[in-house]
Design a protein around this motif. Structure first.
Motif, PDB file in Angstrom:
ATOM      1  N   PRO A 163     147.415   2.135 105.915  1.00 43.06           N
ATOM      2  CA  PRO A 163     146.446   1.650 106.874  1.00 43.06           C
ATOM      3  C   PRO A 163     147.024   0.202 107.460  1.00 43.06           C
ATOM      4  O   PRO A 163     147.151  -0.666 106.688  1.00 43.06           O
ATOM      5  CB  PRO A 163     145.160   1.390 106.099  1.00 43.06           C
ATOM      6  N   GLY A 164     146.907   0.047 108.686  1.00 41.88           N
ATOM      7  CA  GLY A 164     147.351  -0.985 109.347  1.00 41.88           C
ATOM      8  C   GLY A 164     148.704  -1.132 109.519  1.00 41.88           C
ATOM      9  O   GLY A 164     148.990  -2.527 109.988  1.00 41.88           O
ATOM     10  N   LYS A 165     149.503  -0.594 108.970  1.00 39.98           N
ATOM     11  CA  LYS A 165     150.882  -0.667 108.885  1.00 39.98           C
ATOM     12  C   LYS A 165     151.936   0.331 109.714  1.00 39.98           C
ATOM     13  O   LYS A 165     151.209   1.425 109.960  1.00 39.98           O
ATOM     14  CB  LYS A 165     151.364  -0.664 107.330  1.00 39.98           C
ATOM     15  N   GLU A 166     152.868   0.017 109.951  1.00 42.81           N
ATOM     16  CA  GLU A 166     153.877   0.937 110.636  1.00 42.81           C
ATOM     17  C   GLU A 166     154.430   1.976 109.517  1.00 42.81           C
ATOM     18  O   GLU A 166     154.457   1.657 108.751  1.00 42.81           O
ATOM     19  CB  GLU A 166     154.882   0.379 111.299  1.00 42.81           C
ATOM     20  N   ARG A 167     154.728   3.300 110.154  1.00 46.74           N
ATOM     21  CA  ARG A 167     155.438   4.193 109.109  1.00 46.74           C
ATOM     22  C   ARG A 167     156.909   3.881 108.648  1.00 46.74           C
ATOM     23  O   ARG A 167     157.545   3.084 109.649  1.00 46.74           O
ATOM     24  CB  ARG A 167     155.394   5.479 110.022  1.00 46.74           C
ATOM     25  N   GLU A 168     156.888   3.731 107.389  1.00 47.53           N
ATOM     26  CA  GLU A 168     158.286   3.509 106.837  1.00 47.53           C
ATOM     27  C   GLU A 168     158.911   4.560 106.098  1.00 47.53           C
ATOM     28  O   GLU A 168     158.388   5.368 105.515  1.00 47.53           O
ATOM     29  CB  GLU A 168     158.028   2.323 105.959  1.00 47.53           C
ATOM     30  N   LEU A 169     160.348   4.338 106.090  1.00 43.91           N
ATOM     31  CA  LEU A 169     160.993   5.444 105.288  1.00 43.91           C
ATOM     32  C   LEU A 169     160.733   5.286 103.777  1.00 43.91           C
ATOM     33  O   LEU A 169     160.866   4.067 103.347  1.00 43.91           O
ATOM     34  CB  LEU A 169     162.570   5.162 105.593  1.00 43.91           C
ATOM     35  N   VAL A 170     160.874   6.315 103.240  1.00 45.43           N
ATOM     36  CA  VAL A 170     160.603   6.395 101.580  1.00 45.43           C
ATOM     37  C   VAL A 170     161.940   6.675 100.991  1.00 45.43           C
ATOM     38  O   VAL A 170     162.433   6.059 100.496  1.00 45.43           O
ATOM     39  CB  VAL A 170     159.249   7.290 101.037  1.00 45.43           C
ATOM     40  N   ALA A 171     162.415   7.999 101.582  1.00 43.37           N
ATOM     41  CA  ALA A 171     163.719   8.533 100.886  1.00 43.37           C
ATOM     42  C   ALA A 171     164.039   9.697 101.602  1.00 43.37           C
ATOM     43  O   ALA A 171     163.239  10.392 102.271  1.00 43.37           O
ATOM     44  CB  ALA A 171     163.326   8.972  99.541  1.00 43.37           C
TER      45      ALA A 171
ATOM     46  N   GLY B 200     174.185  17.700 101.662  1.00 36.64           N
ATOM     47  CA  GLY B 200     175.111  17.537 100.801  1.00 36.64           C
ATOM     48  C   GLY B 200     174.712  16.982  99.495  1.00 36.64           C
ATOM     49  O   GLY B 200     175.467  16.741  98.471  1.00 36.64           O
ATOM     50  N   GLY B 201     173.432  16.409  99.647  1.00 35.59           N
ATOM     51  CA  GLY B 201     172.866  15.798  98.288  1.00 35.59           C
ATOM     52  C   GLY B 201     172.954  14.193  98.249  1.00 35.59           C
ATOM     53  O   GLY B 201     172.370  13.718  97.390  1.00 35.59           O
ATOM     54  N   SER B 202     173.265  13.708  99.550  1.00 37.18           N
ATOM     55  CA  SER B 202     173.351  12.288  99.585  1.00 37.18           C
ATOM     56  C   SER B 202     172.020  11.799  99.909  1.00 37.18           C
ATOM     57  O   SER B 202     171.168  12.489 100.551  1.00 37.18           O
ATOM     58  CB  SER B 202     174.324  11.723 100.756  1.00 37.18           C
ATOM     59  N   THR B 203     171.561  10.574  98.993  1.00 36.44           N
ATOM     60  CA  THR B 203     170.279  10.276  99.008  1.00 36.44           C
ATOM     61  C   THR B 203     170.165   8.821  99.679  1.00 36.44           C
ATOM     62  O   THR B 203     171.092   8.103  99.408  1.00 36.44           O
ATOM     63  CB  THR B 203     169.612  10.271  97.662  1.00 36.44           C
ATOM     64  N   ASN B 204     168.910   8.596 100.115  1.00 33.12           N
ATOM     65  CA  ASN B 204     168.672   6.971 100.555  1.00 33.12           C
ATOM     66  C   ASN B 204     167.297   6.746 100.237  1.00 33.12           C
ATOM     67  O   ASN B 204     166.620   7.390 100.528  1.00 33.12           O
ATOM     68  CB  ASN B 204     168.977   6.852 102.157  1.00 33.12           C
ATOM     69  N   TYR B 205     167.101   5.595  99.760  1.00 30.74           N
ATOM     70  CA  TYR B 205     165.785   5.271  99.002  1.00 30.74           C
ATOM     71  C   TYR B 205     165.470   3.825  99.636  1.00 30.74           C
ATOM     72  O   TYR B 205     166.122   2.879  99.939  1.00 30.74           O
ATOM     73  CB  TYR B 205     165.546   4.887  97.827  1.00 30.74           C
ATOM     74  N   ALA B 206     164.153   3.691 100.020  1.00 29.94           N
ATOM     75  CA  ALA B 206     163.515   2.316 100.373  1.00 29.94           C
ATOM     76  C   ALA B 206     163.690   1.534  99.051  1.00 29.94           C
ATOM     77  O   ALA B 206     163.583   1.910  98.054  1.00 29.94           O
ATOM     78  CB  ALA B 206     162.123   2.277 101.033  1.00 29.94           C
ATOM     79  N   ASP B 207     163.872   0.279  99.247  1.00 25.92           N
ATOM     80  CA  ASP B 207     163.959  -0.819  98.145  1.00 25.92           C
ATOM     81  C   ASP B 207     162.816  -0.623  97.487  1.00 25.92           C
ATOM     82  O   ASP B 207     162.912  -0.887  96.187  1.00 25.92           O
ATOM     83  CB  ASP B 207     164.223  -2.297  98.682  1.00 25.92           C
ATOM     84  N   SER B 208     161.509  -0.558  97.854  1.00 26.18           N
ATOM     85  CA  SER B 208     160.408  -0.567  97.270  1.00 26.18           C
ATOM     86  C   SER B 208     160.164   0.408  96.281  1.00 26.18           C
ATOM     87  O   SER B 208     159.437   0.276  95.441  1.00 26.18           O
ATOM     88  CB  SER B 208     159.093  -0.934  98.315  1.00 26.18           C
ATOM     89  N   VAL B 209     160.720   1.503  96.687  1.00 27.92           N
ATOM     90  CA  VAL B 209     160.575   2.618  95.595  1.00 27.92           C
ATOM     91  C   VAL B 209     161.728   3.144  94.661  1.00 27.92           C
ATOM     92  O   VAL B 209     161.864   3.880  93.839  1.00 27.92           O
ATOM     93  CB  VAL B 209     160.370   3.903  96.563  1.00 27.92           C
ATOM     94  N   ASN B 210     162.940   2.507  94.824  1.00 26.92           N
ATOM     95  CA  ASN B 210     164.381   2.724  94.439  1.00 26.92           C
ATOM     96  C   ASN B 210     164.002   2.432  92.618  1.00 26.92           C
ATOM     97  O   ASN B 210     163.562   1.519  92.537  1.00 26.92           O
ATOM     98  CB  ASN B 210     165.546   1.943  94.747  1.00 26.92           C
ATOM     99  N   GLY B 211     164.489   3.673  92.124  1.00 23.89           N
ATOM    100  CA  GLY B 211     164.139   3.323  90.485  1.00 23.89           C
ATOM    101  C   GLY B 211     163.006   3.995  90.020  1.00 23.89           C
ATOM    102  O   GLY B 211     162.841   4.245  88.924  1.00 23.89           O
TER     103      GLY B 211
END
Length: 116
Positions: free
Chosen positions: A41-49, A54-65
């Motif tokens: 709420p009140g924030k912009e949409r952001e990438l999570v993962a 081919g299986g390459s992944t990318n994560y937001a720093d806030s959820v990595n791990g």
């Protein structure tokens, strides 16, 4: 046209886990990548993962791990395993797909609430 159907959201206590699923159907063609975004709420949409075919992944720093994205190519389905959830993870989570050449589609969103 691609349809995305999400499931798995809900209410969970801090430190708990949830697993989101998203199945793609319709005129899919070649999938470049699938993934998850979120909007609090009140924030912009952001990438999570995101994850490519081919299986390459990318994560937001806030959820990595803490979060793990995976994919079943045969089922055109993407999953998001969310562990060690925090109140700041509370948001509407949207499934995302990118199909060749570069067409994007979004799911309807599923609510994730982390609260005691």
């Amino acid at each position: 046209q691609v349809q995305l159907v999400e499931s798995g959201g809900g209410l969970v206590q801090p430190g708990g886990s949830l697993r989101l699923s998203c199945a793609a159907s319709g005129r899919i063609g070649v999938i470049n990548a699938m993934g998850w975004y979120r909007q609090a709420p009140g924030k912009e949409r952001e990438l999570v993962a995101t994850i490519t075919t081919g299986g390459s992944t990318n994560y937001a720093d806030s959820v990595n791990g803490r979060f793990t994205i995976s994919r079943d190519n045969a089922k055109n389905t993407v999953y998001l395993q969310m562990d060690s959830l925090k109140p700041e993870d509370t948001a509407v989570y949207y499934c995302w797909i990118n199909v060749w050449p570069a067409t994007q589609s979004w799911g309807q969103g599923t609510q994730v609430t982390v609260s005691s």
